[in-house]
Write an enzyme that holds these catalytic residues in place. Sequence first.
Site, PDB file in Angstrom:
ATOM      1  N   TYR A 136       0.844  -1.191   0.000  1.00  0.00           N
ATOM      2  CA  TYR A 136       0.000   0.000   0.000  1.00  0.00           C
ATOM      3  C   TYR A 136       0.881   1.243   0.000  1.00  0.00           C
ATOM      4  O   TYR A 136       2.097   1.173   0.211  1.00  0.00           O
ATOM      5  CB  TYR A 136      -0.941   0.006   1.212  1.00  0.00           C
ATOM      6  CG  TYR A 136      -0.265   0.354   2.520  1.00  0.00           C
ATOM      7  CD1 TYR A 136       0.594  -0.539   3.149  1.00  0.00           C
ATOM      8  CD2 TYR A 136      -0.470   1.596   3.116  1.00  0.00           C
ATOM      9  CE1 TYR A 136       1.224  -0.207   4.343  1.00  0.00           C
ATOM     10  CE2 TYR A 136       0.151   1.928   4.307  1.00  0.00           C
ATOM     11  CZ  TYR A 136       0.997   1.024   4.921  1.00  0.00           C
ATOM     12  OH  TYR A 136       1.625   1.363   6.092  1.00  0.00           O
ATOM     13  N   ARG A 158       8.344   4.062  -4.729  1.00  0.00           N
ATOM     14  CA  ARG A 158       8.359   3.074  -3.630  1.00  0.00           C
ATOM     15  C   ARG A 158       7.360   1.954  -3.903  1.00  0.00           C
ATOM     16  O   ARG A 158       7.629   0.776  -3.665  1.00  0.00           O
ATOM     17  CB  ARG A 158       8.071   3.773  -2.294  1.00  0.00           C
ATOM     18  CG  ARG A 158       8.260   2.866  -1.097  1.00  0.00           C
ATOM     19  CD  ARG A 158       8.258   3.625   0.217  1.00  0.00           C
ATOM     20  NE  ARG A 158       6.985   4.287   0.464  1.00  0.00           N
ATOM     21  CZ  ARG A 158       6.779   5.154   1.469  1.00  0.00           C
ATOM     22  NH1 ARG A 158       7.770   5.456   2.300  1.00  0.00           N
ATOM     23  NH2 ARG A 158       5.608   5.716   1.637  1.00  0.00           N
ATOM     24  N   ARG A 185      -7.144 -20.613  -1.869  1.00  0.00           N
ATOM     25  CA  ARG A 185      -6.061 -20.447  -0.904  1.00  0.00           C
ATOM     26  C   ARG A 185      -4.983 -21.525  -1.041  1.00  0.00           C
ATOM     27  O   ARG A 185      -5.257 -22.722  -0.877  1.00  0.00           O
ATOM     28  CB  ARG A 185      -6.622 -20.480   0.519  1.00  0.00           C
ATOM     29  CG  ARG A 185      -5.593 -20.125   1.568  1.00  0.00           C
ATOM     30  CD  ARG A 185      -6.173 -20.156   2.974  1.00  0.00           C
ATOM     31  NE  ARG A 185      -5.202 -19.723   3.974  1.00  0.00           N
ATOM     32  CZ  ARG A 185      -4.225 -20.479   4.445  1.00  0.00           C
ATOM     33  NH1 ARG A 185      -4.080 -21.726   4.022  1.00  0.00           N
ATOM     34  NH2 ARG A 185      -3.365 -19.997   5.339  1.00  0.00           N
ATOM     35  N   HIS A 231      -0.384 -21.294  -0.572  1.00  0.00           N
ATOM     36  CA  HIS A 231       0.639 -20.294  -0.272  1.00  0.00           C
ATOM     37  C   HIS A 231       1.362 -19.767  -1.511  1.00  0.00           C
ATOM     38  O   HIS A 231       1.542 -18.571  -1.664  1.00  0.00           O
ATOM     39  CB  HIS A 231       1.653 -20.847   0.731  1.00  0.00           C
ATOM     40  CG  HIS A 231       1.106 -20.930   2.130  1.00  0.00           C
ATOM     41  ND1 HIS A 231       0.057 -21.746   2.459  1.00  0.00           N
ATOM     42  CD2 HIS A 231       1.456 -20.290   3.264  1.00  0.00           C
ATOM     43  CE1 HIS A 231      -0.222 -21.608   3.746  1.00  0.00           C
ATOM     44  NE2 HIS A 231       0.617 -20.721   4.263  1.00  0.00           N
ATOM     45  N   LYS A 289       6.534  -1.781   1.907  1.00  0.00           N
ATOM     46  CA  LYS A 289       5.344  -1.192   2.543  1.00  0.00           C
ATOM     47  C   LYS A 289       4.192  -2.187   2.430  1.00  0.00           C
ATOM     48  O   LYS A 289       3.211  -1.981   1.701  1.00  0.00           O
ATOM     49  CB  LYS A 289       5.018   0.172   1.916  1.00  0.00           C
ATOM     50  CG  LYS A 289       4.184   1.066   2.852  1.00  0.00           C
ATOM     51  CD  LYS A 289       4.287   2.508   2.437  1.00  0.00           C
ATOM     52  CE  LYS A 289       3.292   3.408   3.122  1.00  0.00           C
ATOM     53  NZ  LYS A 289       3.362   3.459   4.565  1.00  0.00           N
ATOM     54  N   GLU A 321      12.339   2.923  14.567  1.00  0.00           N
ATOM     55  CA  GLU A 321      11.362   3.827  13.931  1.00  0.00           C
ATOM     56  C   GLU A 321      10.049   3.697  14.684  1.00  0.00           C
ATOM     57  O   GLU A 321       9.945   2.898  15.613  1.00  0.00           O
ATOM     58  CB  GLU A 321      11.171   3.504  12.432  1.00  0.00           C
ATOM     59  CG  GLU A 321      10.529   2.158  12.155  1.00  0.00           C
ATOM     60  CD  GLU A 321      10.139   1.934  10.694  1.00  0.00           C
ATOM     61  OE1 GLU A 321       9.881   2.905   9.965  1.00  0.00           O
ATOM     62  OE2 GLU A 321      10.080   0.760  10.282  1.00  0.00           O
TER      63      GLU A 321
HETATM   64  N1  PDD Z   1       2.983   5.221   7.432  1.00  0.00           N
HETATM   65  N2  PDD Z   1       7.609   3.933   9.054  1.00  0.00           N
HETATM   66  C1  PDD Z   1       6.476   3.205   9.003  1.00  0.00           C
HETATM   67  C2  PDD Z   1       6.462   1.865   9.651  1.00  0.00           C
HETATM   68  C3  PDD Z   1       5.339   3.722   8.326  1.00  0.00           C
HETATM   69  O1  PDD Z   1       4.227   2.995   8.253  1.00  0.00           O
HETATM   70  C4  PDD Z   1       5.408   5.022   7.750  1.00  0.00           C
HETATM   71  C5  PDD Z   1       4.242   5.617   7.009  1.00  0.00           C
HETATM   72  C6  PDD Z   1       6.614   5.744   7.850  1.00  0.00           C
HETATM   73  C7  PDD Z   1       6.780   7.106   7.242  1.00  0.00           C
HETATM   74  O2  PDD Z   1       6.875   7.034   5.832  1.00  0.00           O
HETATM   75  P1  PDD Z   1       6.391   8.252   4.906  1.00  0.00           P
HETATM   76  O3  PDD Z   1       7.136   9.449   5.347  1.00  0.00           O
HETATM   77  O4  PDD Z   1       6.757   7.828   3.535  1.00  0.00           O
HETATM   78  O5  PDD Z   1       4.910   8.371   5.131  1.00  0.00           O
HETATM   79  C8  PDD Z   1       7.695   5.150   8.485  1.00  0.00           C
HETATM   80  C9  PDD Z   1       1.804   5.513   6.636  1.00  0.00           C
HETATM   81  C10 PDD Z   1       1.541   6.953   6.465  1.00  0.00           C
HETATM   82  C11 PDD Z   1       0.607   4.750   7.187  1.00  0.00           C
HETATM   83  O6  PDD Z   1       0.759   3.553   7.417  1.00  0.00           O
HETATM   84  O7  PDD Z   1      -0.442   5.339   7.376  1.00  0.00           O
END
Ligand code: PDD
Length: 286
Positions: free
Chosen positions: A31, A50, A99, A101, A146, A178
């Site tokens: 996403y 990304r 389903r 894997h 992501k 983070e």
């Molecule tokens: N989250 N780290 C994680 C684990 C994140 O999920 C996000 C963003 C960031 C910051 O990335 P960026 O600056 O590209 O938004 C760092 C999004 C916004 C969310 O899950 O809603």
Amino acid sequence: MIVYLNGQYMPHENARVSVDDRGFLFADGIYEVARVYAGQIFEWEAHLARLTNGLRALQIEIADTAALENIADRLLNENKLRSGDATIYIQITRGAAPRAHAFPANVQPTIFVASKPFKQHPATYFTDGVGAITYADNRWARCDIKSVSLLPNVLANQAAHAADAFEAIFVKDGVAIEGSHSNLFAVVNGAITTYPSCNYILSGITRRIVLELGKTIGLPVREAPILIEEIFAGAELFLSGTTTEIMPVTTVDGRTIRDGKPGPVTKAMEKAFMELIERSAASRAA
Ligand code: PDD
């Protein structure tokens, strides 16, 4: 609100995904969340890059990722979001199949795009700072993707909410990695410091901008581990993210950081960030 799903535009409440969707069954998808300022998508190219990397990592093939920008633009128009603040949400999964894997053959990826007005955080979050908790980092070793597989992030963020805090900071071996949905910065020995870009973090787009803005505010930037002891020794702290923007952190695990107020570097960074957003929205509108 009108959303886009697999080639069709429809009211949000009519959008349906199969129970066989691999996003539902396996979190087999990725996403993006992008911000819209003054009706203009901020850092679109970076979000698309990304997303493209994520699709490559998952070996999901999409005919035309560039078309996503037209879809997002159409949603902003149809949903009357061409002024003010909004978000764009994009989710792509491997698609629906019985389903099993391993990847199914000949399956169409599910593509979902939505836009909605962005509800800004209370102003006090920025003027007074927010609280964070520390949380053991129990995630996998591909946090750079992501992925919609966000259960560790959900549980960490819920723990933060239960503690009346805004964010959970993932900690591994005494190092702050983070946040659950943001990147973390600390001002250590005069340098704006954040965990190095690697497979253990999501390399945030806002994070990259903060590193670039270091020059504007005249401070060195450093990609290096932030030790938890440096945090409690009084390092200035802030978070960065698409929906978080630049957010000062003034307590961690209920302990006051420094004097309990947003620090000068954080304020300077917030200002530089807002100026950049204004310039960027103006040049996209032109
Ligand atoms: N989250 N780290 C994680 C684990 C994140 O999920 C996000 C963003 C960031 C910051 O990335 P960026 O600056 O590209 O938004 C760092 C999004 C916004 C969310 O899950 O809603």
